[in-house]
Design a protein around this motif. Structure first.
Motif, PDB file in Angstrom:
ATOM      1  N   GLN A  76       0.810  -1.224   0.000  1.00 32.43           N
ATOM      2  CA  GLN A  76       0.000   0.000   0.000  1.00 32.43           C
ATOM      3  C   GLN A  76       0.838   1.266   0.000  1.00 32.43           C
ATOM      4  O   GLN A  76       0.380   2.316  -0.433  1.00 32.43           O
ATOM      5  N   ASP A  77       2.075   1.169   0.500  1.00 34.00           N
ATOM      6  CA  ASP A  77       2.890   2.361   0.689  1.00 34.00           C
ATOM      7  C   ASP A  77       3.988   2.582  -0.335  1.00 34.00           C
ATOM      8  O   ASP A  77       4.448   3.702  -0.512  1.00 34.00           O
ATOM      9  N   SER A  78       4.471   1.519  -0.975  1.00 37.02           N
ATOM     10  CA  SER A  78       5.647   1.701  -1.822  1.00 37.02           C
ATOM     11  C   SER A  78       5.747   0.661  -2.930  1.00 37.02           C
ATOM     12  O   SER A  78       5.092  -0.380  -2.895  1.00 37.02           O
ATOM     13  N   VAL A  79       6.597   0.992  -3.882  1.00 36.82           N
ATOM     14  CA  VAL A  79       6.944   0.092  -4.977  1.00 36.82           C
ATOM     15  C   VAL A  79       8.458  -0.082  -4.944  1.00 36.82           C
ATOM     16  O   VAL A  79       9.202   0.889  -4.789  1.00 36.82           O
ATOM     17  N   LEU A  80       8.911  -1.326  -5.084  1.00 37.66           N
ATOM     18  CA  LEU A  80      10.339  -1.634  -5.100  1.00 37.66           C
ATOM     19  C   LEU A  80      10.703  -2.289  -6.417  1.00 37.66           C
ATOM     20  O   LEU A  80      10.030  -3.227  -6.857  1.00 37.66           O
ATOM     21  N   GLY A  81      11.761  -1.824  -7.022  1.00 37.52           N
ATOM     22  CA  GLY A  81      12.380  -2.511  -8.148  1.00 37.52           C
ATOM     23  C   GLY A  81      13.621  -3.194  -7.599  1.00 37.52           C
ATOM     24  O   GLY A  81      14.510  -2.526  -7.065  1.00 37.52           O
ATOM     25  N   LEU A  82      13.685  -4.514  -7.696  1.00 39.26           N
ATOM     26  CA  LEU A  82      14.774  -5.259  -7.056  1.00 39.26           C
ATOM     27  C   LEU A  82      15.650  -5.992  -8.063  1.00 39.26           C
ATOM     28  O   LEU A  82      15.150  -6.650  -8.978  1.00 39.26           O
TER      29      LEU A  82
ATOM     30  N   LEU B 171      22.032  -8.708  -2.346  1.00 38.38           N
ATOM     31  CA  LEU B 171      23.140  -9.610  -2.618  1.00 38.38           C
ATOM     32  C   LEU B 171      23.140 -10.741  -1.595  1.00 38.38           C
ATOM     33  O   LEU B 171      23.320 -10.500  -0.397  1.00 38.38           O
ATOM     34  N   TYR B 172      22.904 -11.949  -2.077  1.00 35.06           N
ATOM     35  CA  TYR B 172      22.950 -13.142  -1.224  1.00 35.06           C
ATOM     36  C   TYR B 172      24.351 -13.723  -1.309  1.00 35.06           C
ATOM     37  O   TYR B 172      24.891 -13.912  -2.403  1.00 35.06           O
ATOM     38  N   HIS B 173      24.953 -13.997  -0.138  1.00 33.24           N
ATOM     39  CA  HIS B 173      26.323 -14.497  -0.054  1.00 33.24           C
ATOM     40  C   HIS B 173      26.391 -15.456   1.131  1.00 33.24           C
ATOM     41  O   HIS B 173      25.430 -15.551   1.908  1.00 33.24           O
ATOM     42  N   PRO B 174      27.493 -16.189   1.296  1.00 28.55           N
ATOM     43  CA  PRO B 174      27.558 -17.158   2.406  1.00 28.55           C
ATOM     44  C   PRO B 174      27.292 -16.559   3.785  1.00 28.55           C
ATOM     45  O   PRO B 174      26.827 -17.249   4.679  1.00 28.55           O
ATOM     46  N   GLY B 175      27.519 -15.271   3.978  1.00 23.25           N
ATOM     47  CA  GLY B 175      27.259 -14.620   5.260  1.00 23.25           C
ATOM     48  C   GLY B 175      25.820 -14.175   5.438  1.00 23.25           C
ATOM     49  O   GLY B 175      25.459 -13.640   6.476  1.00 23.25           O
ATOM     50  N   GLY B 176      24.980 -14.374   4.447  1.00 20.17           N
ATOM     51  CA  GLY B 176      23.575 -13.960   4.532  1.00 20.17           C
ATOM     52  C   GLY B 176      23.171 -13.110   3.346  1.00 20.17           C
ATOM     53  O   GLY B 176      23.468 -13.426   2.203  1.00 20.17           O
ATOM     54  N   ARG B 177      22.533 -11.985   3.640  1.00 22.05           N
ATOM     55  CA  ARG B 177      22.066 -11.084   2.597  1.00 22.05           C
ATOM     56  C   ARG B 177      22.465  -9.658   2.949  1.00 22.05           C
ATOM     57  O   ARG B 177      22.374  -9.237   4.094  1.00 22.05           O
ATOM     58  N   SER B 178      22.900  -8.921   1.945  1.00 15.36           N
ATOM     59  CA  SER B 178      23.178  -7.492   2.096  1.00 15.36           C
ATOM     60  C   SER B 178      22.252  -6.739   1.154  1.00 15.36           C
ATOM     61  O   SER B 178      22.091  -7.132  -0.004  1.00 15.36           O
ATOM     62  N   ARG B 179      21.647  -5.672   1.664  1.00 14.90           N
ATOM     63  CA  ARG B 179      20.735  -4.852   0.858  1.00 14.90           C
ATOM     64  C   ARG B 179      21.408  -3.518   0.557  1.00 14.90           C
ATOM     65  O   ARG B 179      21.976  -2.882   1.441  1.00 14.90           O
ATOM     66  N   TYR B 180      21.305  -3.098  -0.692  1.00 15.55           N
ATOM     67  CA  TYR B 180      21.860  -1.825  -1.127  1.00 15.55           C
ATOM     68  C   TYR B 180      20.788  -1.028  -1.847  1.00 15.55           C
ATOM     69  O   TYR B 180      20.095  -1.564  -2.717  1.00 15.55           O
ATOM     70  N   GLN B 181      20.632   0.225  -1.485  1.00 16.89           N
ATOM     71  CA  GLN B 181      19.746   1.104  -2.241  1.00 16.89           C
ATOM     72  C   GLN B 181      20.553   1.677  -3.392  1.00 16.89           C
ATOM     73  O   GLN B 181      21.694   2.108  -3.209  1.00 16.89           O
ATOM     74  N   ILE B 182      19.966   1.639  -4.577  1.00 19.97           N
ATOM     75  CA  ILE B 182      20.637   2.207  -5.742  1.00 19.97           C
ATOM     76  C   ILE B 182      20.204   3.662  -5.870  1.00 19.97           C
ATOM     77  O   ILE B 182      19.012   3.980  -5.949  1.00 19.97           O
ATOM     78  N   LEU B 183      21.177   4.530  -5.864  1.00 23.50           N
ATOM     79  CA  LEU B 183      20.974   5.978  -5.930  1.00 23.50           C
ATOM     80  C   LEU B 183      21.596   6.512  -7.215  1.00 23.50           C
ATOM     81  O   LEU B 183      22.341   5.784  -7.882  1.00 23.50           O
ATOM     82  N   PRO B 184      21.341   7.779  -7.572  1.00 21.78           N
ATOM     83  CA  PRO B 184      21.931   8.317  -8.791  1.00 21.78           C
ATOM     84  C   PRO B 184      23.460   8.217  -8.847  1.00 21.78           C
ATOM     85  O   PRO B 184      24.027   8.100  -9.923  1.00 21.78           O
ATOM     86  N   GLY B 185      24.126   8.184  -7.698  1.00 19.94           N
ATOM     87  CA  GLY B 185      25.583   8.123  -7.685  1.00 19.94           C
ATOM     88  C   GLY B 185      26.168   6.751  -7.401  1.00 19.94           C
ATOM     89  O   GLY B 185      27.383   6.594  -7.338  1.00 19.94           O
ATOM     90  N   GLY B 186      25.355   5.735  -7.199  1.00 21.54           N
ATOM     91  CA  GLY B 186      25.879   4.403  -6.901  1.00 21.54           C
ATOM     92  C   GLY B 186      25.000   3.662  -5.917  1.00 21.54           C
ATOM     93  O   GLY B 186      23.797   3.897  -5.844  1.00 21.54           O
ATOM     94  N   ALA B 187      25.632   2.787  -5.122  1.00 19.32           N
ATOM     95  CA  ALA B 187      24.891   1.936  -4.184  1.00 19.32           C
ATOM     96  C   ALA B 187      25.265   2.287  -2.751  1.00 19.32           C
ATOM     97  O   ALA B 187      26.423   2.535  -2.443  1.00 19.32           O
ATOM     98  N   MET B 188      24.244   2.272  -1.868  1.00 14.66           N
ATOM     99  CA  MET B 188      24.459   2.568  -0.457  1.00 14.66           C
ATOM    100  C   MET B 188      23.928   1.394   0.370  1.00 14.66           C
ATOM    101  O   MET B 188      22.779   0.964   0.192  1.00 14.66           O
ATOM    102  N   LEU B 189      24.772   0.861   1.235  1.00 17.19           N
ATOM    103  CA  LEU B 189      24.378  -0.256   2.104  1.00 17.19           C
ATOM    104  C   LEU B 189      23.248   0.167   3.026  1.00 17.19           C
ATOM    105  O   LEU B 189      23.296   1.227   3.645  1.00 17.19           O
ATOM    106  N   LEU B 190      22.217  -0.669   3.099  1.00 21.51           N
ATOM    107  CA  LEU B 190      21.098  -0.419   4.008  1.00 21.51           C
ATOM    108  C   LEU B 190      21.243  -1.321   5.233  1.00 21.51           C
ATOM    109  O   LEU B 190      21.470  -2.509   5.093  1.00 21.51           O
ATOM    110  N   ARG B 191      21.092  -0.748   6.379  1.00 21.64           N
ATOM    111  CA  ARG B 191      21.143  -1.518   7.623  1.00 21.64           C
ATOM    112  C   ARG B 191      19.787  -2.135   7.880  1.00 21.64           C
ATOM    113  O   ARG B 191      18.757  -1.479   7.742  1.00 21.64           O
ATOM    114  N   GLU B 192      19.784  -3.397   8.254  1.00 27.82           N
ATOM    115  CA  GLU B 192      18.541  -4.097   8.563  1.00 27.82           C
ATOM    116  C   GLU B 192      18.123  -3.773   9.990  1.00 27.82           C
ATOM    117  O   GLU B 192      18.953  -3.735  10.895  1.00 27.82           O
ATOM    118  N   ALA B 193      16.836  -3.556  10.203  1.00 36.24           N
ATOM    119  CA  ALA B 193      16.315  -3.369  11.555  1.00 36.24           C
ATOM    120  C   ALA B 193      16.300  -4.718  12.253  1.00 36.24           C
ATOM    121  O   ALA B 193      15.942  -5.720  11.662  1.00 36.24           O
TER     122      ALA B 193
END
Length: 109
Positions: free
Chosen positions: A43-49, A86-108
């Motif tokens: 209801q609140d957002s759209v994500l392109g993944l 990004l799924y890797h042996p240590g789990g999953r890392s999420r990055y927001q894609i911005l106009p200048g590149g990718a920024m790591l998102l911290r999981e709550a």
């Protein structure tokens, strides 16, 4: 890693499951020239993944993907928030894609 490898297919299904548990509806994108692997919405957002799998957490192998998507974000040609998971042996890392590149998102926790 090849786009059709077993690890990549599993990563996409893990992502779909995670999104559904968070209340998102999902649509898996297919085809050789697709921009996103999954489009998700609630209801609140759209994500392109973009979903990738790798043997380590480094983004260096995905520079071309990030540059391509960053250019689309800069031109406002994406459906909403754009992320690379990004799924890797240590789990999953999420990055927001911005106009200048990718920024790591911290999981709550």
């Amino acid at each position: 890693m090849a786009a059709d490898s077993k690890a990549s297919r599993c990563a996409i299904w893990f992502a779909i499951h995670d999104l559904k548990t968070r209340g998102y509806l999902t649509d898996r994108c297919c085809g050789k020239n697709r921009v996103f692997d999954i489009i998700a919405w609630n209801q609140d957002s759209v994500l392109g993944l973009i979903i990738r799998s790798a043997r380590n957490q480094a983004l260096t192998s995905f520079h071309d993907d990030i540059a391509h998507i960053s250019a689309l974000v800069q031109r406002n040609q994406t459906p909403g928030k754009t992320e690379l998971w990004l799924y890797h042996p240590g789990g999953r890392s999420r990055y927001q894609i911005l106009p200048g590149g990718a920024m790591l998102l911290r999981e709550a926790k």
